[in-house]
Design a protein around this motif. Structure first.
Motif, PDB file in Angstrom:
ATOM      1  N   LEU A 102       0.829  -1.210   0.000  1.00 51.30           N
ATOM      2  CA  LEU A 102       0.000   0.000   0.000  1.00 51.30           C
ATOM      3  C   LEU A 102       0.861   1.257   0.000  1.00 51.30           C
ATOM      4  CD1 LEU A 102      -2.989  -0.759   2.403  1.00 51.30           C
ATOM      5  CD2 LEU A 102      -3.065  -0.375  -0.047  1.00 51.30           C
ATOM      6  N   ASP A 103       2.027   1.184   0.610  1.00 54.63           N
ATOM      7  CA  ASP A 103       2.905   2.352   0.653  1.00 54.63           C
ATOM      8  C   ASP A 103       3.417   2.724  -0.740  1.00 54.63           C
ATOM      9  OD1 ASP A 103       2.556   2.435   3.369  1.00 54.63           O
ATOM     10  OD2 ASP A 103       4.377   1.276   3.800  1.00 54.63           O
ATOM     11  N   GLU A 104       3.475   1.748  -1.639  1.00 55.10           N
ATOM     12  CA  GLU A 104       4.002   2.001  -2.978  1.00 55.10           C
ATOM     13  C   GLU A 104       2.939   2.462  -3.968  1.00 55.10           C
ATOM     14  OE1 GLU A 104       5.868  -1.623  -4.086  1.00 55.10           O
ATOM     15  OE2 GLU A 104       7.232  -1.623  -2.382  1.00 55.10           O
ATOM     16  N   LEU A 105       1.658   2.493  -3.556  1.00 50.95           N
ATOM     17  CA  LEU A 105       0.581   2.886  -4.466  1.00 50.95           C
ATOM     18  C   LEU A 105       0.493   4.403  -4.599  1.00 50.95           C
ATOM     19  CD1 LEU A 105      -2.261   0.466  -3.327  1.00 50.95           C
ATOM     20  CD2 LEU A 105      -0.827   0.274  -5.345  1.00 50.95           C
ATOM     21  N   THR A 106      -0.093   4.830  -5.694  1.00 45.32           N
ATOM     22  CA  THR A 106      -0.343   6.262  -5.889  1.00 45.32           C
ATOM     23  C   THR A 106      -1.571   6.660  -5.087  1.00 45.32           C
ATOM     24  OG1 THR A 106      -1.778   5.894  -7.788  1.00 45.32           O
ATOM     25  CG2 THR A 106       0.593   6.108  -8.230  1.00 45.32           C
ATOM     26  N   ASP A 107      -1.762   7.965  -4.951  1.00 49.06           N
ATOM     27  CA  ASP A 107      -2.918   8.459  -4.210  1.00 49.06           C
ATOM     28  C   ASP A 107      -4.230   8.053  -4.883  1.00 49.06           C
ATOM     29  OD1 ASP A 107      -1.347   9.592  -2.272  1.00 49.06           O
ATOM     30  OD2 ASP A 107      -1.257  11.556  -3.270  1.00 49.06           O
ATOM     31  N   GLU A 108      -4.226   8.007  -6.204  1.00 41.94           N
ATOM     32  CA  GLU A 108      -5.437   7.622  -6.938  1.00 41.94           C
ATOM     33  C   GLU A 108      -5.786   6.158  -6.662  1.00 41.94           C
ATOM     34  OE1 GLU A 108      -6.792   6.938 -11.535  1.00 41.94           O
ATOM     35  OE2 GLU A 108      -5.342   8.535 -11.136  1.00 41.94           O
ATOM     36  N   ASP A 109      -4.776   5.276  -6.635  1.00 41.95           N
ATOM     37  CA  ASP A 109      -5.017   3.863  -6.341  1.00 41.95           C
ATOM     38  C   ASP A 109      -5.526   3.685  -4.908  1.00 41.95           C
ATOM     39  OD1 ASP A 109      -4.205   3.118  -8.862  1.00 41.95           O
ATOM     40  OD2 ASP A 109      -2.125   2.729  -8.255  1.00 41.95           O
ATOM     41  N   ARG A 110      -4.966   4.420  -3.975  1.00 39.92           N
ATOM     42  CA  ARG A 110      -5.426   4.341  -2.584  1.00 39.92           C
ATOM     43  C   ARG A 110      -6.868   4.806  -2.461  1.00 39.92           C
ATOM     44  NH1 ARG A 110      -0.226   6.825   0.576  1.00 39.92           N
ATOM     45  NH2 ARG A 110       1.210   5.173   0.007  1.00 39.92           N
ATOM     46  N   ALA A 111      -7.235   5.863  -3.196  1.00 42.79           N
ATOM     47  CA  ALA A 111      -8.606   6.357  -3.158  1.00 42.79           C
ATOM     48  C   ALA A 111      -9.569   5.309  -3.704  1.00 42.79           C
ATOM     49  CB  ALA A 111      -8.723   7.661  -3.947  1.00 42.79           C
ATOM     50  N   GLN A 112      -9.172   4.630  -4.768  1.00 44.55           N
ATOM     51  CA  GLN A 112     -10.014   3.572  -5.321  1.00 44.55           C
ATOM     52  C   GLN A 112     -10.174   2.418  -4.338  1.00 44.55           C
ATOM     53  OE1 GLN A 112      -8.295   2.436  -9.071  1.00 44.55           O
ATOM     54  NE2 GLN A 112      -9.089   4.241 -10.150  1.00 44.55           N
ATOM     55  N   ILE A 113      -9.107   2.076  -3.636  1.00 45.58           N
ATOM     56  CA  ILE A 113      -9.182   0.997  -2.645  1.00 45.58           C
ATOM     57  C   ILE A 113     -10.099   1.405  -1.498  1.00 45.58           C
ATOM     58  CG2 ILE A 113      -7.857  -0.262  -0.900  1.00 45.58           C
ATOM     59  CD1 ILE A 113      -5.575  -0.384  -2.929  1.00 45.58           C
ATOM     60  N   ARG A 114      -9.962   2.657  -1.022  1.00 41.03           N
ATOM     61  CA  ARG A 114     -10.835   3.141   0.047  1.00 41.03           C
ATOM     62  C   ARG A 114     -12.295   3.097  -0.385  1.00 41.03           C
ATOM     63  NH1 ARG A 114      -7.822   7.690   0.351  1.00 41.03           N
ATOM     64  NH2 ARG A 114      -5.845   7.218   1.320  1.00 41.03           N
ATOM     65  N   GLN A 115     -12.561   3.510  -1.628  1.00 40.48           N
ATOM     66  CA  GLN A 115     -13.925   3.502  -2.138  1.00 40.48           C
ATOM     67  C   GLN A 115     -14.463   2.069  -2.201  1.00 40.48           C
ATOM     68  OE1 GLN A 115     -14.312   5.053  -6.087  1.00 40.48           O
ATOM     69  NE2 GLN A 115     -16.544   5.072  -6.027  1.00 40.48           N
ATOM     70  N   ALA A 116     -13.656   1.133  -2.656  1.00 39.97           N
ATOM     71  CA  ALA A 116     -14.086  -0.265  -2.718  1.00 39.97           C
ATOM     72  C   ALA A 116     -14.369  -0.817  -1.325  1.00 39.97           C
ATOM     73  CB  ALA A 116     -13.028  -1.104  -3.425  1.00 39.97           C
ATOM     74  N   VAL A 117     -13.528  -0.468  -0.361  1.00 38.15           N
ATOM     75  CA  VAL A 117     -13.735  -0.915   1.019  1.00 38.15           C
ATOM     76  C   VAL A 117     -15.043  -0.346   1.566  1.00 38.15           C
ATOM     77  CG1 VAL A 117     -12.846  -0.706   3.373  1.00 38.15           C
ATOM     78  CG2 VAL A 117     -11.308  -1.337   1.519  1.00 38.15           C
ATOM     79  N   GLN A 118     -15.329   0.925   1.272  1.00 36.35           N
ATOM     80  CA  GLN A 118     -16.583   1.528   1.742  1.00 36.35           C
ATOM     81  C   GLN A 118     -17.787   0.831   1.129  1.00 36.35           C
ATOM     82  OE1 GLN A 118     -16.136   5.649   0.771  1.00 36.35           O
ATOM     83  NE2 GLN A 118     -14.924   6.132   2.600  1.00 36.35           N
ATOM     84  N   VAL A 119     -17.701   0.492  -0.162  1.00 33.00           N
ATOM     85  CA  VAL A 119     -18.817  -0.203  -0.813  1.00 33.00           C
ATOM     86  C   VAL A 119     -19.046  -1.565  -0.156  1.00 33.00           C
ATOM     87  CG1 VAL A 119     -19.520  -1.338  -2.960  1.00 33.00           C
ATOM     88  CG2 VAL A 119     -18.616   0.980  -3.023  1.00 33.00           C
ATOM     89  N   VAL A 120     -17.967  -2.289   0.105  1.00 33.10           N
ATOM     90  CA  VAL A 120     -18.095  -3.601   0.737  1.00 33.10           C
ATOM     91  C   VAL A 120     -18.688  -3.457   2.128  1.00 33.10           C
ATOM     92  CG1 VAL A 120     -16.787  -5.556   1.673  1.00 33.10           C
ATOM     93  CG2 VAL A 120     -16.290  -4.697  -0.614  1.00 33.10           C
ATOM     94  N   ARG A 121     -18.233  -2.480   2.896  1.00 34.21           N
ATOM     95  CA  ARG A 121     -18.757  -2.295   4.249  1.00 34.21           C
ATOM     96  C   ARG A 121     -20.230  -1.908   4.223  1.00 34.21           C
ATOM     97  NH1 ARG A 121     -13.533   0.642   6.973  1.00 34.21           N
ATOM     98  NH2 ARG A 121     -12.378  -1.266   7.334  1.00 34.21           N
ATOM     99  N   ARG A 122     -20.618  -1.014   3.282  1.00 31.76           N
ATOM    100  CA  ARG A 122     -22.033  -0.631   3.175  1.00 31.76           C
ATOM    101  C   ARG A 122     -22.887  -1.837   2.801  1.00 31.76           C
ATOM    102  NH1 ARG A 122     -22.004   3.160  -0.977  1.00 31.76           N
ATOM    103  NH2 ARG A 122     -19.994   3.964  -0.381  1.00 31.76           N
ATOM    104  N   THR A 123     -22.417  -2.627   1.876  1.00 29.24           N
ATOM    105  CA  THR A 123     -23.159  -3.807   1.454  1.00 29.24           C
ATOM    106  C   THR A 123     -23.292  -4.798   2.591  1.00 29.24           C
ATOM    107  OG1 THR A 123     -22.258  -3.524  -0.764  1.00 29.24           O
ATOM    108  CG2 THR A 123     -23.254  -5.641  -0.273  1.00 29.24           C
ATOM    109  N   ARG A 124     -22.232  -4.936   3.365  1.00 28.15           N
ATOM    110  CA  ARG A 124     -22.272  -5.857   4.502  1.00 28.15           C
ATOM    111  C   ARG A 124     -23.279  -5.403   5.537  1.00 28.15           C
ATOM    112  NH1 ARG A 124     -16.465  -6.977   6.714  1.00 28.15           N
ATOM    113  NH2 ARG A 124     -17.063  -5.174   7.909  1.00 28.15           N
ATOM    114  N   GLN A 125     -23.419  -4.084   5.733  1.00 25.19           N
ATOM    115  CA  GLN A 125     -24.344  -3.564   6.732  1.00 25.19           C
ATOM    116  C   GLN A 125     -25.782  -3.636   6.246  1.00 25.19           C
ATOM    117  OE1 GLN A 125     -22.888   0.360   7.435  1.00 25.19           O
ATOM    118  NE2 GLN A 125     -21.190  -0.311   8.712  1.00 25.19           N
TER     119      GLN A 125
END
Length: 157
Positions: A102-125
């Motif tokens: 994760l430290d080697e990713l660009t800011d855009e890649d990190r933002a996409q990962i955060r967005q995917a994590v939020q979608v998964v968490r919302r779906t789980r809830q």
């Protein structure tokens, strides 16, 4: 006769009925022979199962049988523990690799990962994964006990 009433013999009979289906093009004699063979095999399998169960019961009444069963169970538990430790170690290794990468990713890649994590968490809830839910306990409708037993076991007043 009780051994014929289980799900095992029913499934076995369904599988053995394929003999009859395969024998159908051969005529009446082939179908009759296939039915007899299927019933004989079903009887043999049930007899073998009863025999193994009886032998296991007899063996567990001896010291040698109990020792064998205990050592087999201990071996199973050791194998299970090794698998659990292996799984936990593997997951920890994967998590550490992800954190390092994760430290080697660009800011855009990190933002996409955060967005995917939020979608998964919302779906789980919101969504259900088909897991059973625990219902609220039903209210207790029983009459309360009377502290004074001279009135009887229940307080009806």
């Amino acid at each position: 006769m009780d051994e014929l009433l289980g799900i095992g013999p029913l499934i076995t009979l369904a599988c053995l009925s394929s003999l009859v289906v395969l024998a159908a093009p051969g005529g009446t004699a082939a179908v009759t022979a296939a039915i007899a063979a299927a019933l004989a095999q079903l009887y043999l399998l049930i007899w073998a199962g009863k025999t193994v169960a009886a032998l296991a019961g007899w063996l567990l009444q001896t010291r040698v049988g109990v020792t064998l069963a205990a050592s087999y169970l201990a071996d199973l538990l050791r194998s299970r523990e090794r698998l659990v430790v292996f799984g936990v170690t593997r997951v920890r290794r994967l998590v550490s690799r992800v954190r390092a990468d994760l430290d080697e990713l660009t800011d855009e890649d990190r933002a996409q990962i955060r967005q995917a994590v939020q979608v998964v968490r919302r779906t789980r809830q919101v969504g259900s994964l088909g897991l059973p839910r625990v219902r609220q306990p039903l209210p207790d409708l029983r009459r309360t006990r009377s502290p004074d037993m001279s009135k009887g076991p229940f307080n009806l007043t």
